[in-house]
Design a protein around this motif. Structure first.
Motif, PDB file in Angstrom:
ATOM      1  N   TRP A  11      53.247  58.435  27.119  1.00  0.00           N
ATOM      2  CA  TRP A  11      54.031  57.047  26.911  1.00  0.00           C
ATOM      3  C   TRP A  11      55.287  56.816  27.458  1.00  0.00           C
ATOM      4  O   TRP A  11      55.921  55.988  27.820  1.00  0.00           O
ATOM      5  CB  TRP A  11      53.868  56.556  25.553  1.00  0.00           C
ATOM      6  CG  TRP A  11      52.493  56.013  25.359  1.00  0.00           C
ATOM      7  CD1 TRP A  11      51.527  56.632  24.637  1.00  0.00           C
ATOM      8  CD2 TRP A  11      51.998  54.841  25.777  1.00  0.00           C
ATOM      9  NE1 TRP A  11      50.223  55.647  24.947  1.00  0.00           N
ATOM     10  CE2 TRP A  11      50.522  54.661  25.826  1.00  0.00           C
ATOM     11  CE3 TRP A  11      52.567  53.769  26.734  1.00  0.00           C
ATOM     12  CZ2 TRP A  11      49.828  53.673  25.835  1.00  0.00           C
ATOM     13  CZ3 TRP A  11      51.693  52.797  27.122  1.00  0.00           C
ATOM     14  CH2 TRP A  11      50.440  52.644  26.785  1.00  0.00           C
ATOM     15  N   LEU A  44      50.974  47.469  23.922  1.00  0.00           N
ATOM     16  CA  LEU A  44      50.863  48.753  23.368  1.00  0.00           C
ATOM     17  C   LEU A  44      49.993  48.672  21.919  1.00  0.00           C
ATOM     18  O   LEU A  44      49.176  49.717  21.873  1.00  0.00           O
ATOM     19  CB  LEU A  44      52.419  49.215  22.794  1.00  0.00           C
ATOM     20  CG  LEU A  44      53.339  49.457  23.576  1.00  0.00           C
ATOM     21  CD1 LEU A  44      54.606  49.732  22.995  1.00  0.00           C
ATOM     22  CD2 LEU A  44      53.092  50.652  24.722  1.00  0.00           C
ATOM     23  N   ALA A  55      55.562  52.863  20.701  1.00  0.00           N
ATOM     24  CA  ALA A  55      54.418  53.822  21.051  1.00  0.00           C
ATOM     25  C   ALA A  55      54.070  54.779  20.175  1.00  0.00           C
ATOM     26  O   ALA A  55      53.048  55.074  19.896  1.00  0.00           O
ATOM     27  CB  ALA A  55      54.794  54.141  22.452  1.00  0.00           C
TER      28      ALA A  55
END
Lengths: 240, 244
Positions: free
Chosen positions: B108, B62, B144
């Motif tokens: 995401w 990420l 995220a």
């Protein structure tokens, strides 16, 4: 409709706009002239609420853009310089988005989009991606965005910049037609446009108004030529 | 609230009309699975959980990929000048920022949900605690979102997407690697005692791994939410400071 009172803007030590005051009434088209860097775009950005003024205020239909920006913004349609658009959208998609952001929804939104598309002659590209449009169509798409909510006040920053002579003529006619029922402030470099579309014009130089009058008054002051007057009252950027 | 929805819709449309969302999702799925099946030893661990085989590698993936999704959010608006359109519409800057953040967060969420085959696999092969796995997914999503908020803040500063990507990815990499346990142990020797604990609790690992292990602690929620809120507020402050 537009009342600008002592509007000033400073960027650091540089004064871009220096206590500017003017007003535009309903049914009036005010041409905003001046050399590059005179503060035209900065003034328009302040009047539309994009830039906060250092001092002074602008009232749109009596509503202060400083005190009550979201109400005042509802009354304004704005075409920024260089006509920014979202390239990844289609013309219709973009106009729908703008209409929604302006608070229109459902059928009102669709009608507004259709009306704007018709006014700006965009029917042939309505479902085309903005990325693929020519400059003239891009400009008109951005102009269509300004007309969506049928605003009482229109502020157009160089609406004819980069258009071909036919398109220039059409946009001038459009401005003239819209000017009958709205208050319009538009900036330009092209002096003939003043005679063609404006009912009044001001010349701005280094953030101040140096000349204010009807096109015929301005021509009389310049002894028959607007260009002579413009060159007389404004400073060269090499001299500044 | 209606304006947030309008901005959100446009942004989502823009993500999925570009290759960027698809590219990032595919790369994310590839990398996260490669990590799980190689370094994570998903097949060899004899452990019916995803904590150390899958979730433990998420921050590494990420830290680079999230900035790639967020980099255009405000930089592109500033480069193309469309920020001037938004700024003159009766829409508050706050709803613009929030709408954009939510749209990127949805990208995401979709990316994380698309790793579902590994969840099914672990249920097929063993008998995992599914609530722990859910908690791990929530943790991954929060990581995220945190990186996204950081990217959004960076994108308010610049009109250049590449600069935004490099700076935001660097910040995320520092947060991830700088507080990664083996590294902390290595450089904590040079620091006064107690520093390593402070660094660990400031970093992403402590908070993320506790969620990945299935324990929900108030300090973790506070850490994620306060960083996200601080970055979003910072974004709004930068945007107004730029115009003043």
């Amino acid at each position: 409709m537009i009342e600008v009172e002592n509007l000033s803007k400073q960027f650091g030590k540089k004064t871009a706009v220096d206590h500017l005051s003017f007003s535009v009434r309903k049914g009036e088209v005010l041409g905003f002239l001046g050399p590059n860097g005179a503060g035209k775009s900065t003034t328009m950005r302040m009047v539309t609420g994009f830039l906060p003024p250092t001092s002074g205020d602008a009232k749109i239909c009596g509503i202060s853009i400083v005190g009550n920006p979201s109400e005042a913004k509802r009354k304004i349609g704005y075409l920024p310089e260089s006509a920014p658009l979202y390239n990844d959208m289609t013309v219709t998609g973009f106009l729908r988005f703008c209409a929604e952001a302006r608070g229109l929804s459902g059928n009102t939104r669709n009608d507004a989009v259709e009306r704007s598309i018709a006014t700006c002659f965009l029917q042939s590209v309505a479902y085309q991606s903005i990325e693929t449009l020519s400059k003239g169509y891009r400009h008109r798409t951005c102009l269509a965005q300004a007309l969506l909510h049928d605003p009482e006040v229109l502020i157009l920053d160089e609406p004819t910049d980069g258009l071909d002579p036919n398109q220039k003529h059409e946009v001038r006619q459009l401005i003239k037609r819209l000017g009958e029922t709205k208050a319009i402030l538009f900036s330009t470099h092209i002096l003939e446009e003043v005679e063609a579309a404006c009912s009044r014009a001001v010349i701005v130089d280094r953030g101040k108004i140096v000349v204010d009058g009807t096109p015929s008054e301005l021509i009389a002051k310049g002894k028959g030529s607007l260009t002579d007057l413009f060159r007389k009252v404004t400073t060269l950027d090499t001299a500044a | 609230m209606k304006n947030v929805w309008t901005i959100f819709k446009r942004e989502i449309g823009s993500y999925f009309s570009h290759p960027i969302a698809y590219a990032v999702i595919v790369v994310f799925l590839l990398l996260s699975m490669v990590f799980a099946f190689t370094l994570g030893g998903f097949m060899d661990a004899q452990d019916a959980s995803l904590t150390y085989s899958f979730f433990a590698y998420l921050p590494f993936v990420l830290m680079v990929l999230v900035p790639a999704v967020g980099m255009r959010l405000l930089s592109e608006e500033q480069r193309s000048g469309t920020i001037e359109l938004l700024g003159t519409m009766p829409v508050t800057m706050w709803s613009v920022i929030f709408g954009k953040f939510l749209a990127a967060a949805l990208v995401w969420l979709i990316a994380l949900l698309l790793t579902f085959p590994i969840w099914i696999t672990v249920n097929h092969l063993g008998d995992p605690d599914n609530l722990t796995i859910l908690s791990g997914y929530i943790g991954g999503f929060l990581v995220a979102c945190t990186f996204l908020a950081i990217t959004l803040l960076v994108s308010a500063f610049t009109r250049d997407q590449v600069i935004c990507l490099i700076v935001a990815a660097t910040i995320c990499i520092v947060i991830v690697l700088g507080t990664f346990d083996p590294f902390v142990r290595a450089y904590a020797k040079a620091l006064p005692a107690g520093f390593s604990d402070a660094i660990t609790s400031l970093g992403v690992w402590d908070h993320f791994m506790s969620l990945a292990r299935g324990s929900f602690r108030l300090q973790d929620a506070t850490w994620f939410v306060s960083i996200i809120l601080a970055c979003l507020l910072g974004t709004s402050a930068i945007l107004s400071a730029k115009r003043a």
